[in-house]
Scaffold this active site. Sequence first.
Site, PDB file in Angstrom:
ATOM      1  N   LEU A  33       0.872  -1.184   0.380  1.00  0.00           N
ATOM      2  CA  LEU A  33      -0.305   0.162   0.181  1.00  0.00           C
ATOM      3  C   LEU A  33       0.868   1.287   0.123  1.00  0.00           C
ATOM      4  O   LEU A  33       1.708   0.834   1.101  1.00  0.00           O
ATOM      5  CB  LEU A  33      -0.884  -0.069   1.166  1.00  0.00           C
ATOM      6  CG  LEU A  33      -1.955  -0.945   1.806  1.00  0.00           C
ATOM      7  CD1 LEU A  33      -2.663  -0.922   2.901  1.00  0.00           C
ATOM      8  CD2 LEU A  33      -3.326  -0.527   0.477  1.00  0.00           C
ATOM      9  N   ASP A  34       0.164   2.203  -0.576  1.00  0.00           N
ATOM     10  CA  ASP A  34       1.323   3.410  -0.087  1.00  0.00           C
ATOM     11  C   ASP A  34       1.433   4.254   0.978  1.00  0.00           C
ATOM     12  O   ASP A  34       1.130   3.769   1.394  1.00  0.00           O
ATOM     13  CB  ASP A  34       0.599   4.473  -1.344  1.00  0.00           C
ATOM     14  CG  ASP A  34       0.490   4.630  -2.691  1.00  0.00           C
ATOM     15  OD1 ASP A  34       1.519   3.902  -3.597  1.00  0.00           O
ATOM     16  OD2 ASP A  34      -0.266   5.375  -3.099  1.00  0.00           O
ATOM     17  N   ARG A  35       2.176   4.770   1.442  1.00  0.00           N
ATOM     18  CA  ARG A  35       2.570   4.931   2.596  1.00  0.00           C
ATOM     19  C   ARG A  35       1.684   5.743   3.219  1.00  0.00           C
ATOM     20  O   ARG A  35       1.095   6.534   4.120  1.00  0.00           O
ATOM     21  CB  ARG A  35       3.872   6.196   2.346  1.00  0.00           C
ATOM     22  CG  ARG A  35       4.041   6.949   3.752  1.00  0.00           C
ATOM     23  CD  ARG A  35       5.477   7.546   3.748  1.00  0.00           C
ATOM     24  NE  ARG A  35       5.710   8.042   5.300  1.00  0.00           N
ATOM     25  CZ  ARG A  35       7.214   8.177   5.689  1.00  0.00           C
ATOM     26  NH1 ARG A  35       7.718   8.402   4.138  1.00  0.00           N
ATOM     27  NH2 ARG A  35       7.264   8.460   6.556  1.00  0.00           N
TER      28      ARG A  35
ATOM     29  N   ARG B 262      -5.065   6.543  -7.466  1.00  0.00           N
ATOM     30  CA  ARG B 262      -4.901   8.373  -8.365  1.00  0.00           C
ATOM     31  C   ARG B 262      -4.289   9.035  -9.140  1.00  0.00           C
ATOM     32  O   ARG B 262      -5.398   9.605  -9.555  1.00  0.00           O
ATOM     33  CB  ARG B 262      -3.558   8.120  -6.869  1.00  0.00           C
ATOM     34  CG  ARG B 262      -3.516   7.942  -5.604  1.00  0.00           C
ATOM     35  CD  ARG B 262      -1.852   7.551  -4.599  1.00  0.00           C
ATOM     36  NE  ARG B 262      -1.353   9.057  -4.638  1.00  0.00           N
ATOM     37  CZ  ARG B 262      -0.794   8.745  -3.504  1.00  0.00           C
ATOM     38  NH1 ARG B 262       0.492   8.088  -3.426  1.00  0.00           N
ATOM     39  NH2 ARG B 262      -0.324  10.297  -4.128  1.00  0.00           N
TER      40      ARG B 262
END
Length: 327
Positions: free
Chosen positions: A147-149, A249
């Site tokens: 997962l993205d930060r 995104r």
Amino acid sequence: MALQNDVVPPSSQPALQAQFVTISEEEAGQRIDNYLLRVCKGVPKSHIYRILRSGEVRVNKGRIDQMYRLDAGDVVRIPPIRLAEKASSQAAPGAEFAIVFEDAHLLVIDKPAGIAVHGGSGVSYGVIEQLRAARPDAKFLELVHRLDRETSGLLLIAKKRSALTNLHTQMRDGLTDKRYLTAVFGDWTNKRQHVKLPLHKFTTPDGERRVVVQAGGQEAHTVFNLKRKWQDFALLEAELKTGRTHQIRVHLASSGFPILGDEKYGDFALNKRLQKADAERGALRRMFLHAWQITFTHPDTGKPLSLRAPLPAECERFLVSLGQALA
């Protein structure tokens, strides 16, 4: 991982002496080079491959090459290795996270926003390093996916190599169903919308990873379902049909609906206004992207498993601040 003669693991060994490590069932199946890169924290890759080529690493007293796959019960000789001093100074502090599901094969946590899943790219450590530090007796802990930060929500960690390979196969074959909740800016109208835009990854001069929509890029497909709508905002559920870097995104930003709080692809002026607002006026100080549901087949039992993580409190408060959703 069983150690003979009470020898400590390579990552914490102060004395320069050879170690003899017995491979467990959980560690079996991986290549010797990947195994050494994992257990010899802080040792450069070039050194790992040098000791493999020179025959200093042995399995069951015999020479092997870097392609050798370990079997349960193999005894691996690891030669004396001096670690960089900075490696120990950056050791991850142990931490546990909210557990959604756990058994002998799998650990699923609800990752908070703002924490990387692993170290690298300017981050000394992440979730996986903290979990390993908190669970020193765990023989195997590996990320199933990332997962993205800035993204919160469900994160799968395998506790056995067999579970890791099984889940990787499910994801590669499109047999898992991952869904995210996200809030966007704009007048979203469609109840269900498919976005198929090819994505190209590149690195900026300062080393930052970025993604753009570009012909010839990787095929990417996201399905968005409208959950709630306000005059200027919408809450969407995103179904990932492919799993590209920053896919949700970039698909939303390129379609004219930036995710609220997205500092890479979002509306920067709007983000600043949301950060400065008070709670009643809709303060939001994070990216509104949350991995809320995942469905897959349990790697051991073969039964379907569907897990959920509710929206974090700060995201719920923001939605409440928007008032009654439009019909």
